[in-house]
Design an enzyme around this catalytic site. Structure first.
Site, mmCIF file in Angstrom:
data_model
loop_
_atom_site.group_PDB
_atom_site.id
_atom_site.type_symbol
_atom_site.label_atom_id
_atom_site.label_comp_id
_atom_site.label_asym_id
_atom_site.label_seq_id
_atom_site.Cartn_x
_atom_site.Cartn_y
_atom_site.Cartn_z
ATOM 1 N N HIS A 1 0.817 -1.219 0.000
ATOM 2 C CA HIS A 1 0.000 0.000 0.000
ATOM 3 C C HIS A 1 0.851 1.270 0.000
ATOM 4 O O HIS A 1 1.986 1.273 0.457
ATOM 5 C CB HIS A 1 -0.879 0.047 1.251
ATOM 6 C CG HIS A 1 -1.799 -1.120 1.392
ATOM 7 N ND1 HIS A 1 -2.168 -1.610 2.615
ATOM 8 C CD2 HIS A 1 -2.432 -1.884 0.473
ATOM 9 C CE1 HIS A 1 -3.002 -2.639 2.449
ATOM 10 N NE2 HIS A 1 -3.165 -2.823 1.151
ATOM 11 N N LYS B 1 5.742 5.956 7.324
ATOM 12 C CA LYS B 1 5.228 5.062 8.369
ATOM 13 C C LYS B 1 6.365 4.570 9.250
ATOM 14 O O LYS B 1 7.425 4.195 8.749
ATOM 15 C CB LYS B 1 4.560 3.830 7.744
ATOM 16 C CG LYS B 1 3.367 4.128 6.875
ATOM 17 C CD LYS B 1 2.815 2.840 6.268
ATOM 18 C CE LYS B 1 1.626 3.119 5.371
ATOM 19 N NZ LYS B 1 1.121 1.872 4.765
ATOM 20 N N TYR C 1 1.525 1.240 13.914
ATOM 21 C CA TYR C 1 2.364 2.148 13.135
ATOM 22 C C TYR C 1 1.856 3.578 13.194
ATOM 23 O O TYR C 1 0.666 3.845 13.259
ATOM 24 C CB TYR C 1 2.549 1.679 11.695
ATOM 25 C CG TYR C 1 1.305 1.436 10.883
ATOM 26 C CD1 TYR C 1 0.873 2.369 9.949
ATOM 27 C CD2 TYR C 1 0.583 0.258 11.023
ATOM 28 C CE1 TYR C 1 -0.255 2.139 9.175
ATOM 29 C CE2 TYR C 1 -0.543 0.016 10.256
ATOM 30 C CZ TYR C 1 -0.958 0.968 9.335
ATOM 31 O OH TYR C 1 -2.070 0.736 8.588
ATOM 32 N N ASP D 1 -6.809 -6.213 -1.664
ATOM 33 C CA ASP D 1 -5.395 -6.466 -1.956
ATOM 34 C C ASP D 1 -5.217 -7.502 -3.060
ATOM 35 O O ASP D 1 -4.258 -7.437 -3.829
ATOM 36 C CB ASP D 1 -4.659 -6.906 -0.695
ATOM 37 C CG ASP D 1 -4.421 -5.757 0.273
ATOM 38 O OD1 ASP D 1 -4.732 -4.600 -0.074
ATOM 39 O OD2 ASP D 1 -3.931 -6.020 1.384
#
Length: 193
Positions: free
Chosen positions: A57, A67, A127, A165
Site C-alpha cells: 500500500h 510510516k 504504526y 489487496d
C-alpha cells in the site's frame, strides 16, 4: 536529507526483575539522524492467522505517508518497495523481521509501497503515519508481483489477503504517482536508537 532512506530502528530496552522499559520514539533522536517527520495518526492491526499479508500500500501526494512500524505481539516480515519512477532501484525491495521480542521498528518514507506478512498467529502491528488516511489517495501493487519477487518467508502457508489487496495491479501495469528525487534507496540501521 534522510527523507528517502528506510531506517531500521532498534530502541534500547532497560531490563530489571519486573521486565523492561523502552523509549520507542524520540523526535530529537530522529532529527539527529535527519528525520524531522511529524506523526499525525496512529494505526493498529490484529491478524488472527500466520500468513496474513497486508499490502503493498501507499498514499499519493499531497497526503503521501511515511510510516514507523512496530510489532506489539507476534512477528512479521515488513517490506518496502521503491515505486519512484526513474529510480535506479525501482521495483526493488528491502525487508526486515519485526517482532514483539526484538522490538525493532521500520521507517518507510513516502515513495515506497509498504506491506507485511504475519509470521505468527495473533500478531498485532502498530504504526505511526505522517499524513492522515485519505481514501481517494490510496493505491497499491500486488503482493506476489513476479517483477518484484518478494520472498515472504511463509513456507507452506497459504497467504490470507483482503479482497481489495487481491485485486491490486502489477508493477508493469501501474503508473506510479512518485518521481525519483535523486536519493537512492538504502536501508540504514540505527542500533541502539
Amino acid at each position: 536529507m534522510g527523507a528517502r532512506v528506510i531506517y531500521l530502528f532498534s530502541p534500547a530496552r532497560f531490563q530489571d526483575d519486573r521486565g523492561w522499559f523502552s523509549e520507542t520514539y524520540n523526535a530529537r533522536k530522529a532529527a539527529s539522524h535527519g528525520l524531522d517527520m511529524v506523526f499525525v495518526q496512529d494505526n493498529q492491526s490484529f491478524s488472527r492467522d500466520a500468513g496474513t499479508i497486508r499490502g503493498l500500500h501507499f498514499q499519493a501526494a499531497p497526503v503521501a505517508q511515511g510510516k514507523l512500524v512496530r510489532v506489539l505481539t507476534g512477528r512479521i516480515l515488513d517490506v518496502a518497495v521503491d515505486i519512484r519512477r526513474g529510480s535506479p532501484t525501482y521495483g526493488q525491495y528491502v525487508s526486515a523481521e519485526l517482532s514483539a521480542e526484538n522490538g525493532a521498528q521500520l521507517y518507510i518514507p513516502p515513495g515506497f509501497a509498504h506491506a507485511f506478512a504475519t509470521l505468527e498467529p495473533n500478531t498485532q502491528v502498530f504504526y505511526k503515519v505522517t499524513a492522515f488516511y485519505d481514501k481517494a489517495s490510496e493505491g497499491g501493487v500486488r503482493w506476489d508481483d513476479p517483477d518484484i519477487g518478494i520472498d515472504w518467508g511463509l513456507g507452506d502457508l497459504t497467504p490470507t489477503l483482503s479482497a481489495k489487496d487481491a485485486l491490486l495491479p502489477t508493477l508493469s501495469s501501474f503508473t506510479s504517482p512518485f518521481d525519483y528525487d535523486g536519493v537512492p534507496m538504502t536501508l540504514t540501521t540505527l542500533s541502539p536508537y
